[in-house]
Design a protein around this motif. Structure first.
Motif, mmCIF file in Angstrom:
data_model
loop_
_atom_site.group_PDB
_atom_site.id
_atom_site.type_symbol
_atom_site.label_atom_id
_atom_site.label_comp_id
_atom_site.label_asym_id
_atom_site.label_seq_id
_atom_site.Cartn_x
_atom_site.Cartn_y
_atom_site.Cartn_z
ATOM 1 N N MET A 1 3.241 12.653 -17.802
ATOM 2 C CA MET A 1 1.808 11.787 -18.201
ATOM 3 C C MET A 1 0.868 11.534 -17.131
ATOM 4 S SD MET A 1 2.528 7.761 -18.511
ATOM 5 C CE MET A 1 1.385 7.706 -18.515
ATOM 6 N N ALA A 2 -0.142 11.021 -17.594
ATOM 7 C CA ALA A 2 -1.298 11.329 -16.108
ATOM 8 C C ALA A 2 -0.805 10.019 -15.200
ATOM 9 C CB ALA A 2 -2.698 11.058 -16.143
ATOM 10 N N LYS A 3 -1.401 10.234 -14.254
ATOM 11 C CA LYS A 3 -0.422 8.743 -13.124
ATOM 12 C C LYS A 3 -1.806 7.488 -13.677
ATOM 13 C CE LYS A 3 0.884 7.678 -9.073
ATOM 14 N NZ LYS A 3 2.464 7.264 -9.034
ATOM 15 N N THR A 4 -0.548 6.421 -13.395
ATOM 16 C CA THR A 4 -1.406 4.859 -13.536
ATOM 17 C C THR A 4 -1.144 4.505 -12.423
ATOM 18 O OG1 THR A 4 0.865 3.605 -14.304
ATOM 19 C CG2 THR A 4 -0.693 5.514 -15.868
ATOM 20 N N ASN A 5 -1.919 3.488 -12.758
ATOM 21 C CA ASN A 5 -2.086 3.015 -12.119
ATOM 22 C C ASN A 5 -1.163 0.773 -12.415
ATOM 23 O OD1 ASN A 5 -3.273 1.224 -9.587
ATOM 24 N ND2 ASN A 5 -4.110 -0.791 -10.802
ATOM 25 N N LYS A 6 0.252 1.441 -12.812
ATOM 26 C CA LYS A 6 1.233 0.439 -12.967
ATOM 27 C C LYS A 6 2.009 1.466 -12.264
ATOM 28 C CE LYS A 6 -0.424 -1.172 -16.670
ATOM 29 N NZ LYS A 6 -0.358 -2.374 -16.899
ATOM 30 N N LEU A 228 6.041 -1.450 1.598
ATOM 31 C CA LEU A 228 4.807 -1.148 2.009
ATOM 32 C C LEU A 228 4.608 0.284 2.208
ATOM 33 C CD1 LEU A 228 4.846 -4.018 4.864
ATOM 34 C CD2 LEU A 228 3.867 -4.065 2.189
ATOM 35 N N ALA A 229 5.220 0.695 2.668
ATOM 36 C CA ALA A 229 4.884 2.302 3.199
ATOM 37 C C ALA A 229 4.542 2.936 1.371
ATOM 38 C CB ALA A 229 5.946 2.804 3.819
ATOM 39 N N GLY A 230 5.601 2.606 0.180
ATOM 40 C CA GLY A 230 5.796 3.119 -0.866
ATOM 41 C C GLY A 230 4.678 3.005 -1.632
ATOM 42 N N LEU A 231 3.840 1.024 -1.086
ATOM 43 C CA LEU A 231 3.283 1.301 -1.883
ATOM 44 C C LEU A 231 1.611 1.771 -1.407
ATOM 45 C CD1 LEU A 231 3.807 -2.226 -2.833
ATOM 46 C CD2 LEU A 231 2.917 -0.956 -4.532
ATOM 47 N N SER A 232 1.790 2.319 -0.254
ATOM 48 C CA SER A 232 0.547 2.774 -0.066
ATOM 49 C C SER A 232 0.414 4.387 -0.243
ATOM 50 C CB SER A 232 0.615 2.645 1.443
ATOM 51 O OG SER A 232 1.647 3.621 2.639
ATOM 52 N N MET A 233 1.463 4.959 0.100
ATOM 53 C CA MET A 233 1.394 6.090 -1.144
ATOM 54 C C MET A 233 1.636 6.252 -2.801
ATOM 55 S SD MET A 233 4.510 7.706 2.136
ATOM 56 C CE MET A 233 4.710 6.939 3.344
ATOM 57 N N GLY A 234 1.290 4.946 -3.040
ATOM 58 C CA GLY A 234 1.152 5.577 -4.661
ATOM 59 C C GLY A 234 2.480 5.731 -5.463
ATOM 60 N N CYS A 235 2.893 5.088 -4.959
ATOM 61 C CA CYS A 235 4.864 5.224 -5.962
ATOM 62 C C CYS A 235 4.456 4.857 -7.148
ATOM 63 C CB CYS A 235 6.156 4.164 -5.232
ATOM 64 S SG CYS A 235 5.348 2.589 -4.916
ATOM 65 N N SER A 267 2.568 -5.815 -4.439
ATOM 66 C CA SER A 267 2.352 -4.680 -5.519
ATOM 67 C C SER A 267 0.654 -5.065 -5.939
ATOM 68 C CB SER A 267 2.948 -4.597 -7.056
ATOM 69 O OG SER A 267 3.905 -3.477 -6.668
ATOM 70 N N LYS A 268 0.658 -6.574 -6.345
ATOM 71 C CA LYS A 268 -1.203 -7.086 -7.015
ATOM 72 C C LYS A 268 -1.306 -7.041 -5.999
ATOM 73 C CE LYS A 268 1.085 -9.311 -11.264
ATOM 74 N NZ LYS A 268 1.147 -10.859 -10.615
ATOM 75 N N ILE A 269 -0.901 -6.964 -4.701
ATOM 76 C CA ILE A 269 -1.966 -7.267 -3.567
ATOM 77 C C ILE A 269 -2.289 -6.057 -3.366
ATOM 78 C CG2 ILE A 269 -1.499 -7.539 -0.893
ATOM 79 C CD1 ILE A 269 -0.072 -9.702 -1.018
ATOM 80 N N ALA A 270 -1.925 -4.417 -2.789
ATOM 81 C CA ALA A 270 -2.196 -3.518 -2.940
ATOM 82 C C ALA A 270 -2.811 -2.729 -4.558
ATOM 83 C CB ALA A 270 -0.921 -2.517 -2.849
ATOM 84 N N GLY A 271 -3.189 -3.948 -5.151
ATOM 85 C CA GLY A 271 -4.592 -3.409 -6.154
ATOM 86 C C GLY A 271 -3.731 -2.972 -7.609
#
Length: 304
Positions: A1-6, A228-235, A267-271
């Protein structure tokens, strides 16, 4: 599926080695595991990764909460989680370990056909864990496991400790026709494998097979760095829990609930938005909900 914000939050509630002597908050019994699982689900976890324990005599001494691959213990834990989930109206994906190391092949596989979890771990290589013991995953066993996850329609979570493990994971995906997308769980910071640094994680992510989903966990002191690194890289996911890290801050023993709550907050802080269990199924390509009553597809495993 397409990338989501979840973002998918997975909690690994006890592991095989975390002891109450080090972290009194770690669950041992089926009821403890179930209660902590449901509390974490209410806080935002959509997957729970389960190991089980038993009291066992080791070298003439009774060990409380010793690591186990007992089908009896797995059955008790899964049934307790399913019963409490139904009572509380909570949905969570159950991910059962297939472990690594000293157990006979059949002990590492029998609970998949017996309990039909939606997910299981799949360690695609052997390594010298923390330079102290052999975390054995033989090609023989991995071929059994590859065939079994397809037969039982269980989504494998490939635990990736080093770069070569990605190639090994995809070898078994292609050989056994394991449905894609493959899900890669980067486990960073185990001694004897890839250290938990942002540079190393970025390299691992750059080598992901096309279309794969991925999650990350940092063992011990690199726990926060890897989130933090994972969130910054779009995990696609974050893995937390007392299996991987017993501290909330320096010298402060954590609870599984606290670790989940912090992962949700970051995660929420990272949007990012927090995935529900059904949203996690969509992201990972899981089409079957094992909380339903279903016909089993048992495999009989005989002790050699």
């Amino acid at each position: 599926m397409a990338k989501t914000n979840k973002v998918i939050i997975q909690v690994c509630v006890c592991g095989a080695g975390t002891k109450k002597e080090n972290a009194p908050t770690v669950p041992y019994t089926a009821d403890e595991i179930a209660e902590q699982t449901i509390a974490c689900a209410k806080a935002g976890a959509s997957i729970v990764h389960i190991h089980v324990r038993e009291d066992k005599e080791v070298d003439g001494k009774m060990e409380i909460g010793y690591k186990s691959m007992s089908l009896v213990q797995f059955t008790a834990a899964v049934e307790a989680i399913r019963a409490l989930s139904q009572k509380e109206g909570i949905d969570i994906i159950i991910n059962l370990t297939t472990s690594g190391g000293e157990y006979e092949d059949y002990k590492r596989l029998q609970h998949l056909s017996a309990l039909r979890p939606e997910m299981c771990s799949f360690d695609p290589n052997t390594l010298n864990w923390a330079n102290s013991y052999i975390f054995e995953n033989s090609p023989r066993f991995l071929n059994y496991l590859g065939a079994e996850v397809v037969k039982q329609d269980v989504k494998p979570e490939f635990e990736i400790f080093d770069t070569g493990h990605l190639d090994s994971a995809m070898y078994y995906v292609e050989k056994h026709g394991i449905p894609k997308p493959a899900h890669m769980q980067f486990i960073m910071g185990v001694g004897g494998s890839m250290p938990g640094t942002s540079l190393n994680l970025a390299f691992m992510v750059s080598k992901l097979p096309e279309g794969s989903t991925w999650s990350v966990s940092g063992i011990g002191r690199c726990h926060m760095d890897m989130m933090l690194a994972g969130l910054s890289m779009g995990c696609d996911g974050l893995r937390v829990g007392l299996e991987d890290n017993i501290y909330y801050s320096r010298g402060v023993i954590a609870t599984n609930l606290q670790l989940v709550e912090r992962a949700v907050e970051l995660s929420k802080i990272a949007g990012r938005e927090i995935a529900t269990a059904d949203e996690a199924r969509d992201i990972l390509g899981i089409t079957r909900n094992c909380l339903r009553d279903e016909k089993t597809n048992p495999t009989t495993w005989f002790e050699p």
